[in-house]
Write an enzyme that holds these catalytic residues in place. Structure first.
Site, PDB file in Angstrom:
ATOM      1  N   VAL A   1      -2.610 -14.036  19.985  1.00  0.00           N
ATOM      2  CA  VAL A   1      -2.684 -14.385  18.529  1.00  0.00           C
ATOM      3  C   VAL A   1      -1.303 -12.716  19.236  1.00  0.00           C
ATOM      4  CG1 VAL A   1      -3.521 -12.709  17.223  1.00  0.00           C
ATOM      5  CG2 VAL A   1      -4.992 -14.388  18.500  1.00  0.00           C
ATOM      6  N   SER A   2      -0.298 -12.924  18.030  1.00  0.00           N
ATOM      7  CA  SER A   2       0.859 -12.232  17.834  1.00  0.00           C
ATOM      8  C   SER A   2       0.446 -11.060  17.444  1.00  0.00           C
ATOM      9  CB  SER A   2       1.944 -13.440  17.451  1.00  0.00           C
ATOM     10  OG  SER A   2       2.085 -14.423  17.830  1.00  0.00           O
ATOM     11  N   ALA A   3       1.743 -10.009  18.338  1.00  0.00           N
ATOM     12  CA  ALA A   3       1.392  -9.344  17.229  1.00  0.00           C
ATOM     13  C   ALA A   3       1.394  -8.765  15.682  1.00  0.00           C
ATOM     14  CB  ALA A   3       2.420  -7.761  18.368  1.00  0.00           C
TER      15      ALA A   3
END
Length: 409
Positions: free
Chosen positions: A76-78
């Site tokens: 889950v990307s930043a």
């Protein structure tokens, strides 16, 4: 029952609001649509393995899968990166969107913004990732998002054309299907690798090509499948201590560098200083597009004998000229509020090459420092492109048009 059942909803909402407020304050979020979506979607429910504080760290990604070597292959990307790309996409209610690279949370954000009148399709090659995304989206009320398991190189033609395509995995090239399935005037946002540098680029489709409207520094897990592309490593001195990483063009005869490190180091300082907080992403792109033999130097910390002394052993801007190589270094100025750029060069032509690299740095400082950076255009590889700065990939030709010196800031 999911791990989410043990989470304090009040605490999660508090941390979510704090994270979104921080992204508004630092200028990452600028539109009400993106802000509302990020306040509405419970990020913790799409990363149930992680602690709430990690989930809502605005600048940290949450790794959700690693391969057998413990290398991250899904995350889950930043939140900062996701918000940045959503702003680049300029999404509107009713848009048809294709997301390349699934996870669930970002697709939920897309669904919030385009609303019930829009449509979101998300695709991933990994069955574990798509199964997870399907489950989490359904659990959290986003059943209308279509989840497709397939190689994203072919897109999802049955639901095309798309008003927006967002790529959430690092791409080395842009497959023809993505351009074909993008509606006229549509927008593609993709983390594109160009000579080892990744930028999240927002492209507008214009006829048979794409033209950039913005480019932002980012980092992403690389794509898998047909579009996977590995860097080429050139080992200096024949050992794994010093590796030069090439993402596009590779030296014709890398063995010319075998003895480069045996020559005394040439050290040259450019006189170009930058503030400690100054953004220098245009310097990176300027050197990558103007300096022949551009690459990234990395030193193995377990094998480091001190043959070279970069500031960042894992990532140093570098270049090769036949039997000679050089890399950028910095040193603090006497005032300690800025650093000066310098060059270390090794090889029989170290002095001349150090001077050449130094002049590129000085030219950037005179003509492009503080400017907007280049316009980046992408054409089919078969196109006859009239441009001075071109990177030829498998499917495309990527061109760079730098603004006149008088337009730089």
């Amino acid at each position: 029952m999911s791990e989410n059942a043990t989470i304090d909803p009040g605490r999660a909402e508090e941390l979510r609001d704090q994270a979104v407020t921080q992204l508004v304050t630092d200028g990452t979020i600028v539109s009400q649509r993106v802000e509302a979506a990020m306040r509405a979607v419970p990020r913790e429910r799409f990363a149930p393995e992680a602690a709430l504080e990690d989930v809502y760290s605005p600048y940290g990604a949450v790794i959700t899968k690693r391969d057998e070597h413990r290398v991250a292959v899904s995350s889950v990307s930043a939140a900062q990166i996701q918000a940045m790309m959503l702003e680049q996409a300029d999404l509107r209610p009713g848009h048809r969107v294709l997301e390349i690279g699934s996870g669930g949370y970002n697709a939920a954000l897309l669904a919030e913004i385009v609303g019930p009148g829009g449509a979101v399709t998300t695709i991933d090659i990994d069955p574990e990732v798509t199964e997870r995304a399907t489950r989490l989206l359904k659990e959290n009320g986003y059943e209308r998002v279509r989840v497709v398991r397939a190689d994203a190189a072919q897109g999802v033609p049955e639901h095309a054309p798309y008003d927006r395509i967002l790529v959430t995995a690092g791409a080395w090239d842009i497959p023809p299907a993505w351009m074909d399935q993008l509606a006229a005037g549509g927008r593609l946002v993709v983390p594109l690798r160009m000579r080892n540098l990744t930028r999240s680029i927002s492209f507008l489709k214009s006829g048979d090509h794409l033209t950039s409207t913005s480019a932002r520094i980012c980092g992403f897990v690389p794509m898998q499948g047909a579009e996977e592309h590995r860097e080429t490593l050139v080992l200096v001195n024949g050992t794994e201590e010093i590796a030069l990483r090439f993402d596009d063009e590779v030296p014709a005869d890398p063995h010319q560098l075998d003895n480069a490190i045996l020559h005394p180091r040439v050290e040259t300082w450019t006189g170009v200083t930058v503030g400690l907080q100054e953004v220098i992403d245009t310097l990176q792109l300027y050197l990558a597009t103007h300096l022949p033999g551009f690459c990234i130097m990395a030193v193995d910390p377990n094998l480091d004998t001190g043959l070279v002394s970069p500031n960042n052993p894992r990532f140093s801007l570098a270049a090769v000229d036949d039997d000679t190589f050089a890399y950028l270094v910095t040193r603090r100025t006497p005032e300690e509020q800025s650093v000066e750029y310098g060059i270390h060069a090794y090889g029989p032509h170290g002095a001349a090459f150090a001077d050449a690299v130094s002049e590129h740095v000085r030219t950037w400082a005179r003509e492009q420092r503080g400017g907007p950076g280049p316009r980046i255009d992408v054409y089919p590889v078969s196109a006859d492109v009239a441009a001075d700065l071109v990177i030829t990939k498998m499917h495309t030709r990527v061109t760079f048009t730098w603004p006149p010196a008088t337009a730089a800031g």
